[in-house]
Design an enzyme around this catalytic site. Structure first.
Site, PDB file in Angstrom:
ATOM      1  CB  ILE A   1       5.835 -10.026   0.087  1.00 15.27           C
ATOM      2  CG1 ILE A   1       5.759  -8.529   0.966  1.00 15.27           C
ATOM      3  CG2 ILE A   1       5.159 -10.987   0.579  1.00 15.27           C
ATOM      4  CD1 ILE A   1       4.375  -8.111   1.186  1.00 15.27           C
TER       5      ILE A   1
ATOM      6  CE1 TYR B   1      -0.691  -1.683  -4.447  1.00 17.29           C
ATOM      7  CE2 TYR B   1      -1.967  -1.110  -2.712  1.00 17.29           C
ATOM      8  CZ  TYR B   1      -0.762  -2.129  -3.116  1.00 17.29           C
ATOM      9  OH  TYR B   1      -0.515  -3.118  -2.662  1.00 17.29           O
TER      10      TYR B   1
ATOM     11  CE  LYS C   1      -1.864  -4.972  -5.308  1.00 18.94           C
ATOM     12  NZ  LYS C   1      -1.230  -6.125  -5.689  1.00 18.94           N
TER      13      LYS C   1
HETATM   14  N1  LIG Z   1       3.956  -4.747   1.408  1.00 23.56           N
HETATM   15  C1  LIG Z   1       3.045  -4.375   1.912  1.00 23.56           C
HETATM   16  O1  LIG Z   1       2.489  -3.965   2.741  1.00 23.56           O
HETATM   17  C2  LIG Z   1       1.819  -5.069   0.879  1.00 23.56           C
HETATM   18  C3  LIG Z   1       0.509  -4.976   1.485  1.00 23.56           C
HETATM   19  C4  LIG Z   1      -0.501  -5.527   0.531  1.00 23.56           C
HETATM   20  C5  LIG Z   1      -0.265  -5.921  -0.770  1.00 23.56           C
HETATM   21  N2  LIG Z   1       1.242  -5.952  -1.108  1.00 23.56           N
HETATM   22  C6  LIG Z   1       1.268  -6.427  -2.577  1.00 23.56           C
HETATM   23  O2  LIG Z   1       2.186  -7.718  -2.467  1.00 23.56           O
HETATM   24  C7  LIG Z   1       3.117  -7.676  -3.394  1.00 23.56           C
HETATM   25  C8  LIG Z   1       4.402  -7.284  -3.138  1.00 23.56           C
HETATM   26  O3  LIG Z   1       4.591  -6.340  -2.250  1.00 23.56           O
HETATM   27  P1  LIG Z   1       6.184  -5.608  -2.024  1.00 23.56           P
HETATM   28  O4  LIG Z   1       5.746  -5.020  -0.478  1.00 23.56           O
HETATM   29  O5  LIG Z   1       7.139  -6.743  -2.097  1.00 23.56           O
HETATM   30  O6  LIG Z   1       6.252  -4.611  -2.984  1.00 23.56           O
HETATM   31  P2  LIG Z   1       7.645  -4.384  -3.867  1.00 23.56           P
HETATM   32  O7  LIG Z   1       6.828  -3.108  -4.472  1.00 23.56           O
HETATM   33  O8  LIG Z   1       8.821  -4.089  -3.257  1.00 23.56           O
HETATM   34  O9  LIG Z   1       7.455  -5.661  -4.939  1.00 23.56           O
HETATM   35  C9  LIG Z   1       6.979  -5.412  -6.261  1.00 23.56           C
HETATM   36  C10 LIG Z   1       7.801  -6.462  -7.016  1.00 23.56           C
HETATM   37  O10 LIG Z   1       6.916  -6.398  -8.249  1.00 23.56           O
HETATM   38  C11 LIG Z   1       8.125  -6.194  -9.295  1.00 23.56           C
HETATM   39  N3  LIG Z   1       7.530  -5.566 -10.237  1.00 23.56           N
HETATM   40  C12 LIG Z   1       7.170  -4.236 -10.453  1.00 23.56           C
HETATM   41  N4  LIG Z   1       6.750  -3.970 -11.626  1.00 23.56           N
HETATM   42  C13 LIG Z   1       6.989  -5.309 -12.495  1.00 23.56           C
HETATM   43  C14 LIG Z   1       6.539  -5.641 -13.969  1.00 23.56           C
HETATM   44  N5  LIG Z   1       6.074  -4.494 -14.613  1.00 23.56           N
HETATM   45  N6  LIG Z   1       6.952  -6.891 -14.217  1.00 23.56           N
HETATM   46  C15 LIG Z   1       7.688  -7.638 -13.476  1.00 23.56           C
HETATM   47  N7  LIG Z   1       7.750  -7.506 -11.996  1.00 23.56           N
HETATM   48  C16 LIG Z   1       7.612  -5.976 -11.647  1.00 23.56           C
HETATM   49  C17 LIG Z   1       9.301  -5.363  -8.560  1.00 23.56           C
HETATM   50  O11 LIG Z   1      10.454  -5.458  -9.233  1.00 23.56           O
HETATM   51  C18 LIG Z   1       9.040  -6.061  -7.183  1.00 23.56           C
HETATM   52  O12 LIG Z   1       9.882  -7.314  -7.168  1.00 23.56           O
HETATM   53  C19 LIG Z   1       2.725  -6.312  -4.457  1.00 23.56           C
HETATM   54  O13 LIG Z   1       1.397  -6.790  -5.284  1.00 23.56           O
HETATM   55  C20 LIG Z   1       1.916  -5.484  -3.441  1.00 23.56           C
HETATM   56  O14 LIG Z   1       1.001  -4.632  -4.028  1.00 23.56           O
HETATM   57  C21 LIG Z   1       2.156  -5.609  -0.372  1.00 23.56           C
END
Ligand SMILES: NC(=O)c1ccc[n+]([C@@H]2O[C@H](COP(=O)([O-])OP(=O)(O)OC[C@H]3O[C@@H](n4cnc5c(N)ncnc54)[C@H](O)[C@@H]3O)[C@@H](O)[C@H]2O)c1
Length: 252
Positions: A17, A157, A161
């Site tokens: 995202i 998690y 959040k």
């Molecule tokens: N996909 C979903 O359904 C969903 C729903 C609600 C919230 N979210 C939140 O949205 C955000 C993005 O979600 P996503 O689905 O793209 O997840 P994802 O796991 O693909 O992305 C997480 C990103 O964070 C980076 N990351 C992880 N640890 C890190 C660190 N220590 N330092 C720097 N970067 C780091 C990863 O490299 C990746 O680019 C997250 O915070 C997730 O919790 C996602």
């Protein structure tokens, strides 16, 4: 273009995202710092933005590190001279396996809190001096709809959040007089490219479609407009809020 001459940092901007946020902000004219622990992926996103005519650079960052987050802000300032927007999107999410709360070990719990909560604080501390000096700033913290629905088997998690919402509210009160807005977004289950295996099942997707007012799957692009709004002058008198973007699954 609503973000012309603005500089935005998107943590976790290399994949999923965050990548969509980076592209969306760039399309609105922002210079985007794509910051990710996955440096190669961040570089690809920055290159794609440049190829599309936008301005972007990649920075390697681990948000759990004070030094690296400070260096991220310094690199942004050196390259672009200011920081207007911080999208605190990096999180431990797709890397986690769902499990019963009794099976989560202490190290995993601490790691989730270190990235998903403390990491946001590190990034805010790194960008705050520039925002304060500029007399304006926008901080957007990515929470999750799971904290509203209380999704099971993801206790660390969901707890992290929930903490993002408290963090957003308390910080908003502290920096309001600096003209810095702090808001959060609670995305619904989003097909992000990285969560197809392990975290998200076909049953869950079908369940979400049924529970939404708009009964379809959610994609990263569904979240981009809200990020742009919160990053833009259009939301200048909005702070401390948590916005659910989930097709109307949660109404509160
Ligand atoms: N996909 C979903 O359904 C969903 C729903 C609600 C919230 N979210 C939140 O949205 C955000 C993005 O979600 P996503 O689905 O793209 O997840 P994802 O796991 O693909 O992305 C997480 C990103 O964070 C980076 N990351 C992880 N640890 C890190 C660190 N220590 N330092 C720097 N970067 C780091 C990863 O490299 C990746 O680019 C997250 O915070 C997730 O919790 C996602």
């Amino acid at each position: 273009m609503r973000l012309k001459n603005k500089v935005a940092i998107v943590t976790g901007g290399g994949v999923g995202i965050g990548k969509a946020y980076a592209h969306g902000l760039a399309k609105e004219g922002a210079k985007v710092v794509v910051a990710d622990i996955q440096e190669a992926e961040a570089r690809k996103v920055a290159a794609d933005i440049q190829q599309a005519g936008g301005e972007a650079m990649a920075v390697a960052v681990d948000v759990t590190s004070v030094e690296k987050t400070q260096a991220m802000a310094q690199t942004a300032l050196k390259a672009y001279g200011r920081i207007d927007i911080l999208v605190n999107n990096a999180g431990l999410y797709s890397a986690l396996k769902k499990k019963n709360f009794m099976e989560i070990d202490g190290d995993e719990w601490d790691r989730v809190m270190a990235v998903n909560v403390k990491g946001l604080w590190h990034c805010v501390k790194a960008v705050y001096p520039a925002m304060k000096q500029q007399g304006k700033g926008k901080i957007i913290n990515i929470s999750s709809g799971t904290m509203l629905s209380g999704s099971p088997f993801f206790l660390h998690y969901v707890s992290s959040k929930g903490a993002v919402i408290g963090f957003t509210r308390a910080l908003a009160r502290e920096v309001g007089n600096d003209n810095i807005c702090v808001n959060s977004i609670m995305p619904g289950l989003t097909i992000s490219g990285s969560n197809q295996e392990g975290v998200m099942t076909a049953e869950q997707l079908a369940d979400r479609r049924k529970r939404r007012a708009i009964q379809r799957d959610q994609y990263p692009q569904d979240l981009v407009g809200t990020v742009i709004f919160l990053a833009s002058d259009d939301s200048d008198f909005m702070t401390g809020q948590a916005i659910a973007v989930d097709g109307g699954m949660n109404m509160y």
